[in-house]
Design a protein around this motif. Structure first.
Motif, PDB file in Angstrom:
ATOM      1  N   VAL A 118      64.754 -23.020  33.948  1.00  0.00           N
ATOM      2  CA  VAL A 118      63.456 -23.488  32.536  1.00  0.00           C
ATOM      3  C   VAL A 118      64.485 -23.569  31.481  1.00  0.00           C
ATOM      4  O   VAL A 118      65.209 -22.805  31.072  1.00  0.00           O
ATOM      5  CB  VAL A 118      62.654 -22.688  33.080  1.00  0.00           C
ATOM      6  CG1 VAL A 118      62.089 -22.849  35.191  1.00  0.00           C
ATOM      7  CG2 VAL A 118      62.458 -21.471  32.707  1.00  0.00           C
ATOM      8  N   SER A 119      63.169 -24.641  30.616  1.00  0.00           N
ATOM      9  CA  SER A 119      63.374 -24.860  29.060  1.00  0.00           C
ATOM     10  C   SER A 119      62.437 -25.192  29.077  1.00  0.00           C
ATOM     11  O   SER A 119      60.943 -25.518  29.891  1.00  0.00           O
ATOM     12  CB  SER A 119      63.999 -25.964  29.278  1.00  0.00           C
ATOM     13  OG  SER A 119      63.718 -27.186  29.470  1.00  0.00           O
ATOM     14  N   PRO A 120      61.203 -25.343  27.788  1.00  0.00           N
ATOM     15  CA  PRO A 120      59.911 -25.634  27.327  1.00  0.00           C
ATOM     16  C   PRO A 120      59.599 -26.902  27.871  1.00  0.00           C
ATOM     17  O   PRO A 120      60.406 -27.708  27.596  1.00  0.00           O
ATOM     18  CB  PRO A 120      60.346 -25.475  26.037  1.00  0.00           C
ATOM     19  CG  PRO A 120      61.756 -24.604  25.369  1.00  0.00           C
ATOM     20  CD  PRO A 120      62.676 -24.654  26.888  1.00  0.00           C
ATOM     21  N   GLY A 121      58.411 -26.945  28.315  1.00  0.00           N
ATOM     22  CA  GLY A 121      57.807 -28.154  28.698  1.00  0.00           C
ATOM     23  C   GLY A 121      58.465 -27.530  30.176  1.00  0.00           C
ATOM     24  O   GLY A 121      57.241 -28.887  31.140  1.00  0.00           O
ATOM     25  N   THR A 122      59.060 -27.641  30.942  1.00  0.00           N
ATOM     26  CA  THR A 122      59.002 -27.113  32.599  1.00  0.00           C
ATOM     27  C   THR A 122      57.938 -26.554  33.057  1.00  0.00           C
ATOM     28  O   THR A 122      56.731 -25.168  32.817  1.00  0.00           O
ATOM     29  CB  THR A 122      60.389 -26.558  32.689  1.00  0.00           C
ATOM     30  OG1 THR A 122      61.216 -26.889  32.248  1.00  0.00           O
ATOM     31  CG2 THR A 122      59.482 -26.708  34.217  1.00  0.00           C
ATOM     32  N   ASN A 123      57.187 -27.123  33.592  1.00  0.00           N
ATOM     33  CA  ASN A 123      55.050 -26.212  34.545  1.00  0.00           C
ATOM     34  C   ASN A 123      55.875 -25.122  35.217  1.00  0.00           C
ATOM     35  O   ASN A 123      56.784 -25.538  36.306  1.00  0.00           O
ATOM     36  CB  ASN A 123      54.469 -27.195  35.212  1.00  0.00           C
ATOM     37  CG  ASN A 123      54.337 -28.250  34.226  1.00  0.00           C
ATOM     38  OD1 ASN A 123      53.904 -28.099  33.163  1.00  0.00           O
ATOM     39  ND2 ASN A 123      53.921 -29.662  34.917  1.00  0.00           N
ATOM     40  N   ILE A 124      55.356 -24.274  35.470  1.00  0.00           N
ATOM     41  CA  ILE A 124      56.045 -23.196  35.812  1.00  0.00           C
ATOM     42  C   ILE A 124      55.128 -22.562  36.730  1.00  0.00           C
ATOM     43  O   ILE A 124      54.682 -22.722  38.640  1.00  0.00           O
ATOM     44  CB  ILE A 124      55.929 -21.255  35.236  1.00  0.00           C
ATOM     45  CG1 ILE A 124      57.010 -21.723  34.079  1.00  0.00           C
ATOM     46  CG2 ILE A 124      56.273 -20.774  35.701  1.00  0.00           C
ATOM     47  CD1 ILE A 124      58.596 -22.179  34.380  1.00  0.00           C
ATOM     48  N   VAL A 125      53.590 -22.557  36.611  1.00  0.00           N
ATOM     49  CA  VAL A 125      52.296 -22.250  37.036  1.00  0.00           C
ATOM     50  C   VAL A 125      51.456 -22.042  36.927  1.00  0.00           C
ATOM     51  O   VAL A 125      51.030 -23.079  35.610  1.00  0.00           O
ATOM     52  CB  VAL A 125      51.770 -21.031  37.356  1.00  0.00           C
ATOM     53  CG1 VAL A 125      53.281 -19.615  38.482  1.00  0.00           C
ATOM     54  CG2 VAL A 125      51.603 -19.875  36.212  1.00  0.00           C
ATOM     55  N   LYS A 126      50.349 -23.004  37.979  1.00  0.00           N
ATOM     56  CA  LYS A 126      49.083 -23.652  37.409  1.00  0.00           C
ATOM     57  C   LYS A 126      47.676 -22.886  37.649  1.00  0.00           C
ATOM     58  O   LYS A 126      47.838 -21.918  38.309  1.00  0.00           O
ATOM     59  CB  LYS A 126      48.324 -25.187  38.457  1.00  0.00           C
ATOM     60  CG  LYS A 126      47.100 -25.301  38.280  1.00  0.00           C
ATOM     61  CD  LYS A 126      47.139 -26.492  39.165  1.00  0.00           C
ATOM     62  CE  LYS A 126      45.767 -27.025  38.341  1.00  0.00           C
ATOM     63  NZ  LYS A 126      45.071 -28.488  39.056  1.00  0.00           N
ATOM     64  N   LEU A 127      47.377 -22.259  36.029  1.00  0.00           N
ATOM     65  CA  LEU A 127      46.482 -21.489  35.455  1.00  0.00           C
ATOM     66  C   LEU A 127      44.957 -22.390  36.160  1.00  0.00           C
ATOM     67  O   LEU A 127      44.530 -22.639  35.166  1.00  0.00           O
ATOM     68  CB  LEU A 127      46.588 -20.655  35.061  1.00  0.00           C
ATOM     69  CG  LEU A 127      45.578 -19.590  34.065  1.00  0.00           C
ATOM     70  CD1 LEU A 127      46.262 -17.906  36.040  1.00  0.00           C
ATOM     71  CD2 LEU A 127      46.545 -18.495  33.336  1.00  0.00           C
ATOM     72  N   ILE A 128      43.851 -21.424  36.751  1.00  0.00           N
ATOM     73  CA  ILE A 128      42.129 -21.826  36.377  1.00  0.00           C
ATOM     74  C   ILE A 128      41.293 -20.947  36.398  1.00  0.00           C
ATOM     75  O   ILE A 128      42.103 -19.402  37.269  1.00  0.00           O
ATOM     76  CB  ILE A 128      41.865 -22.768  38.056  1.00  0.00           C
ATOM     77  CG1 ILE A 128      42.649 -23.808  37.604  1.00  0.00           C
ATOM     78  CG2 ILE A 128      40.414 -23.172  38.285  1.00  0.00           C
ATOM     79  CD1 ILE A 128      42.460 -24.673  39.112  1.00  0.00           C
ATOM     80  N   SER A 129      40.440 -20.629  35.398  1.00  0.00           N
ATOM     81  CA  SER A 129      39.990 -20.238  35.355  1.00  0.00           C
ATOM     82  C   SER A 129      38.438 -20.137  36.012  1.00  0.00           C
ATOM     83  O   SER A 129      38.040 -21.235  35.586  1.00  0.00           O
ATOM     84  CB  SER A 129      39.467 -19.341  33.497  1.00  0.00           C
ATOM     85  OG  SER A 129      38.162 -18.860  33.650  1.00  0.00           O
ATOM     86  N   LEU A 130      37.952 -19.961  37.166  1.00  0.00           N
ATOM     87  CA  LEU A 130      36.997 -20.027  37.549  1.00  0.00           C
ATOM     88  C   LEU A 130      34.839 -19.111  37.607  1.00  0.00           C
ATOM     89  O   LEU A 130      34.290 -19.578  37.843  1.00  0.00           O
ATOM     90  CB  LEU A 130      36.834 -19.594  39.460  1.00  0.00           C
ATOM     91  CG  LEU A 130      38.140 -20.115  39.865  1.00  0.00           C
ATOM     92  CD1 LEU A 130      37.686 -19.407  41.033  1.00  0.00           C
ATOM     93  CD2 LEU A 130      37.881 -21.645  40.378  1.00  0.00           C
ATOM     94  N   GLY A 131      35.503 -18.693  36.225  1.00  0.00           N
ATOM     95  CA  GLY A 131      34.404 -18.112  35.414  1.00  0.00           C
ATOM     96  C   GLY A 131      33.850 -19.404  34.171  1.00  0.00           C
ATOM     97  O   GLY A 131      32.821 -18.969  33.663  1.00  0.00           O
TER      98      GLY A 131
END
Length: 416
Positions: free
Chosen positions: A246-259
């Motif tokens: 990977v390199s800068p700009g690569t999407n690794i995970v989608k993180l969501i805050s449900l709070g």
């Protein structure tokens, strides 16, 4: 003779009305078949005038019967509702969308092979390391840099000790020279040694600073190999798997805050004066069959020129099952009157002059009463009721079922 003529006239009138009614019904059927909206609306207005005319005729008949000594019997059973002050709520229904400000794709800051420490659905905390990129030998460089820093720091301490000794020697020799004890050569030699020691300390300090900066630079680069959670939330999606470069700009995970969940909706501009921060709302989530009570937190200051709407935001945090992008039905309570008189909408009528009226029961004696048409001013209208601003008072008995074709003065039987 008069008693015979009046019923005959009534029968003739009713027969004529039935004949005309058959023609009118056929005309209405033709208008409906042709989908002639304007024609149907015009037909409706004409029928209102005819209804008023028939009611006037019936009222005249009752009046004449009364003058002839005939007391009209109650012509049907009606229902009534007693007017009492109650809470009236007018609402605006719009569609919204569940969203959150904390919904991001986490990306690396360094190039290399990925090692991921989390999986989909896992909860993570702010600052938690969720993955790491191979450092390409940076860790070894950092360990070496730390050793170099330790070495030059030790050298600095040695130089400082020598400089401190040179300072003491110079100060003693200077004191003796002021007392004309010792030679000038000894004084100048001590001074030269002290100045030289000070320069060595400064050089050693510069070397320590440079070595420390180099170590910090390597440490910073090494820290960038760690992928951390920018906020506390849940891993909604793993985009890039272990072992991939990977390199800068690569999407690794989608993180969501449900709070930090909220509803965003577009409101027509004509409600701008009524919709304010703090206005109560009810949010219905069809997918969850769930209703949430909340209030408006933010009212936009920009009118979208494309659809003439402004944005509002409604917090819905802490609600089980609520997720981003769910559709929501928003009911904005833009008008509340806690002391309102209201009548079910279907029992408010319009005469031929477009004046609104209701029918009330007067002179109630047990189950018997007299119908009376009362003209009223209307306020706001909710889904099922109309607010009455003038014309009625607390305690009035409004006739509901059976009120449509009643005339003034007509006797009615009130159901229990």
């Amino acid at each position: 003779m008069k008693k015979i003529i009046l019923p005959l006239l009534l029968l003739v009138t009713l027969a004529s009305c039935k004949k005309d009614g058959d023609k009118v019904d056929q005309k209405l059927a033709d208008l409906i078949a042709a989908k002639d909206i304007k024609g149907i609306q015009a037909y409706k207005e004409r029928q209102k005038f005819k209804m008023d005319s028939i009611n006037n005729v019936m009222a005249q008949i009752d009046k004449n019967l009364k003058a002839l000594g005939v007391s009209p019997l109650a012509s049907g059973v009606v229902s009534v509702v007693k007017m009492e002050s109650s809470n009236f709520v007018h609402s605006v229904d719009i569609q919204g969308n569940v969203t959150t400000d904390q919904d991001v794709m986490v990306q690396p800051q360094f190039s290399g092979m990925l090692t991921l420490f989390v999986k989909e659905g896992q909860n993570v905390s702010r600052g938690q390391v969720i993955g790491r990129v191979s450092d390409g030998g940076l860790n070894d460089q950092y360990q070496q840099a730390k050793i170099q820093v330790t070495t030059v720091q030790a050298q600095l301490q040695q130089v400082k000790s020598s400089a401190n000794l040179a300072k003491i020697t110079f100060e003693k020799q200077s004191a003796l020279w002021k007392q004309k004890i010792g030679s000038e050569f000894q004084y100048l030699q001590a001074k030269t040694n002290y100045e030289s020691a000070q320069k060595q300390v400064a050089a050693a300090q510069s070397q320590v600073s440079a070595t420390q900066k180099a170590a910090d630079a390597v440490k910073t680069s090494l820290a960038r190999t760690a992928i951390t959670a920018p906020f506390s939330g849940v891993v909604d999606q793993v985009v890039t798997q272990n072992g991939q470069v990977v390199s800068p700009g690569t999407n690794i995970v989608k993180l969501i805050s449900l709070g930090q969940m909220k509803i965003q909706a577009d409101v027509p501009e004509n409600y701008l004066a009524k919709v304010k921060v703090g206005t109560p709302v009810k949010v219905f989530i069809p997918t969850l069959n769930k209703t949430i009570s909340s209030s408006i937190k933010l009212v936009g200051n920009f009118i979208n020129p494309d659809n003439r709407t402004f944005k509002i935001e409604i917090p819905v945090s802490g609600q089980t099952g609520v997720k981003p992008n769910l559709l929501a039905q928003v009911q904005i309570q833009d008008y509340i009157n806690p002391n309102s008189l209201q009548v079910p909408a279907q029992y408010v009528y319009e005469d031929g002059e477009k004046k609104s009226y209701v029918v009330i029961a007067n002179n109630i004696n047990g189950e018997d009463g007299i119908a009376k048409r009362v003209y009223v001013q209307l306020g706001e209208q909710s889904q099922n009721a109309v607010e009455i601003t003038t014309g009625l008072k607390t305690g009035d008995m409004v006739i509901t079922d059976g009120s449509k074709n009643l005339t003034d003065g007509q006797k009615v039987k009130i159901s229990n």
